[in-house]
Write a protein that holds these residues in place. Structure first.
Motif, mmCIF file in Angstrom:
data_model
loop_
_atom_site.group_PDB
_atom_site.id
_atom_site.type_symbol
_atom_site.label_atom_id
_atom_site.label_comp_id
_atom_site.label_asym_id
_atom_site.label_seq_id
_atom_site.Cartn_x
_atom_site.Cartn_y
_atom_site.Cartn_z
ATOM 1 N N LYS A 9 7.069 -0.955 -1.591
ATOM 2 C CA LYS A 9 7.474 0.397 -1.977
ATOM 3 C C LYS A 9 8.928 0.360 -2.434
ATOM 4 N N TYR B 220 -5.739 8.594 -0.710
ATOM 5 C CA TYR B 220 -4.989 8.652 -1.970
ATOM 6 C C TYR B 220 -4.770 10.111 -2.345
ATOM 7 N N ASN C 145 0.207 8.643 -2.594
ATOM 8 C CA ASN C 145 -0.396 7.315 -2.524
ATOM 9 C C ASN C 145 -1.315 7.128 -3.722
ATOM 10 N N GLU D 192 5.865 6.190 -6.087
ATOM 11 C CA GLU D 192 5.089 6.520 -4.882
ATOM 12 C C GLU D 192 5.614 7.742 -4.138
ATOM 13 N N THR E 150 -0.949 1.112 0.980
ATOM 14 C CA THR E 150 -1.270 2.473 1.405
ATOM 15 C C THR E 150 -1.313 2.591 2.916
#
Length: 547
Positions: free
Chosen positions: A11, A186, A20, A16, A48
């Motif tokens: 990350k 997500y 996600n 992001e 994730t």
């Protein structure tokens, strides 16, 4: 045969912060493998799920796969290499596979620094991966590896790259396996809904000097719009996706098929169920002025524009083929069509100054996009612009090549001042928007979306994840003298990679000299003057057919 795919845990405080994002790459690869008869496939999304190395290690030990495969963009390359190193330690008999854009072009660097990588898949992966897995399954690995196109590997001390595999010609046969993903994880923060990243076309006919996508995908190919909408309808009905972004570099290139795509969405009533966004060029917005309300009717609510620079000189350097005044006009047209706009600026080249950064802010405020993003120039080591600037590149810590760290040092200021002035642009732009625009401009969806975007920014800001600020020890203007980027300066190009760069530079120089010689003796007549024909709209450095 059991295949385990891993997504590296990396990350940077960039994209992001909006949520996600589903790693679509694994769905496309597993889709091709399932068609070929492979069904024992496991996916571990370490990013994730924020999995530690120990957790990944334990899962690999339990699964005991025959193949462990991962992918990498440039900033996640070390995380990907580390995953395969863990695989070597826990499941030493498994074949370790690495793909993605960085390994495709930097395979000599990767194999030099991570010799435990058994094989690199170079370029578009679906067909290559199936052939590779067939060889492993049939007991022909590693003996047959030189016969498979699109690979790179170590054979003793020799770095071997087989001939480039042809691109996928029948893109309509691509069938992603969306079931492989855990969709409840997500989430797109601005709309608080599930998000997907389907793909309508591959490749890009434009050759922006800072970009590498046109080199990776090579020729431009577009899928049947009805098949793409079939896929989106499945994402909506089966996986409850409420927002998607087309992964294409520029989905509006093929105007006819983009219109057909929008019409198909409308005919199926999908705009009432799912909204979507795209990246595209300013020139396409100007071209499609009369169609913008139609695009909005199809559910298109967010367009990220590659405005790139406020100064015409930078646009020319980036090979953008647009004018500053075009950017302002495109944003105005999108606003009138009720489509949210995001202006993208690239900053931090060697010629950046406090004045040019201020100019980008003044331009952004004059243009009035809904969102603005100032991305630090990242000298991808496989782009044309890198060849022009490589002597000025001091940092080769690729984990920081993420659009938020100032890899280049401008001549007129240090990196800390550059970061501080970029943050000053963000502060002024979004404070004004938050106070005077987002809560009061528009109603319904637009207002809810913009407030959702503001929420995402605030969440990342409070958590110190935005723009890697926590890692860089930046807390505002008062802290700019205490900023510490802490690049790993021990990271340096491998000699094999340096030799490759020199070779490519020599080839480019020879090609340029050859073109210049031809131009001197012959000019192709056109209405606007001489025209030079290059592959894919202007480039000459795509993935070579052979090494």
């Amino acid at each position: 045969m059991r295949i385990v795919f891993l997504h590296p845990n990396y990350k940077s405080g960039g994209a992001e912060i909006a949520g996600n994002w589903p790693p679509a790459w694994v769905a496309y690869l597993t889709g091709a493998l399932r068609v070929a008869g492979y069904d024992d496939i496991v996916f571990i999304d370490a990013m994730t799920n924020n999995l530690s190395e120990d957790v990944v290690r334990a899962q690999l030990k339990e699964l005991r796969p025959d193949v462990v495969a991962t992918t990498s963009i440039t900033p996640s390359i070390y995380a990907a290499e580390r995953l395969l190193e863990i695989a070597r330690e826990e499941v030493p008999n498994a074949v370790r596979v690495l793909g993605g854009i960085h390994a495709t072009f930097m395979f000599k660097q990767v194999l030099s620094e991570a010799p435990w990588v058994d094989v690199i898949v170079r370029g578009e992966g679906e067909e290559i991966v199936v052939e590779l897995m067939n060889a492993i399954r049939d007991g022909k690995w590693p003996e047959s590896r030189r016969d498979i196109k699109g690979l790179a590997f170590l054979d003793g001390d020799e770095i071997v790259a087989t001939a480039a595999a042809p691109t996928i010609k029948n893109v309509d046969a691509i069938k992603p396996d969306w079931d492989i993903l855990e969709w409840e994880k997500y989430i797109y923060i601005p709309l608080n809904c599930r998000v997907a990243i389907p793909n309508m076309a591959r490749g890009c006919p434009f050759t922006c000097s800072f970009c590498s996508q046109w080199k990776f995908w090579r020729d431009y190919r577009i899928r049947d719009p009805k098949l793409v909408v079939d896929e989106i309808e499945e994402l909506v009905t089966k996986h409850q996706v409420g927002f998607f972004i087309l992964a294409d570099e520029e989905p509006t290139i093929n105007r006819k098929k983009f219109i057909a795509f929008c019409q198909e969405l409308i005919d199926r009533g999908l705009p009432d169920k799912v909204k979507w966004g795209i990246n595209t060029r300013v020139t396409d917005i100007l071209r499609d002025e009369e169609l913008l309300p139609f695009y909005r009717k199809a559910g298109l609510v967010h367009i990220s524009l590659g405005t790139e620079a406020a100064a015409q000189l930078k646009l020319d350097q980036f090979n953008k083929e647009t004018r500053v005044e075009d950017n302002k006009r495109a944003i105005q047209l999108l606003r009138e069509a009720d489509i949210l706009t995001e202006a993208q600026f690239i900053v931090g080249l060697d010629n950046e100054t406090p004045e040019t950064l201020e100019e980008t802010f003044q331009m952004a405020w004059d243009w009035q996009p809904d969102l603005a993003n100032w991305a630090m120039y990242t000298p991808w080591p496989f782009t044309p612009l890198f060849q022009e600037l490589h002597n000025k590149v001091e940092v080769f810590d690729y984990s920081r090549y993420n659009f938020v760290n100032p890899i280049m040092k401008p001549e007129a200021m240090d990196r800390a001042e550059l970061l501080d002035r970029v943050m000053n642009n963000y502060r002024r732009f979004y404070m004004r928007k938050a106070l005077f625009h987002y809560p009061w401009r528009g109603t319904g969806f637009r207002r809810r979306y913009l407030l959702g975007c503001l929420k995402a920014f605030l969440k990342a800001g409070v958590g110190r994840t935005f723009y890697d600020l926590g890692k860089n020890n930046y807390w505002g203007p008062q802290s700019k003298d205490k900023v510490k980027f802490e690049f790993d300066m021990t990271r340096q190009p491998a000699q094999a990679q340096i030799d490759d760069w020199v070779s490519n530079a020599d080839k480019a120089a020879q090609a340029a000299a050859k073109r210049k010689s031809k131009d001197a003796s012959f000019k192709m007549p056109t209405e606007g003057g001489a025209s030079e024909v290059k592959v894919c709209g202007g480039g000459d450095q795509q993935l070579e057919d052979a090494r």
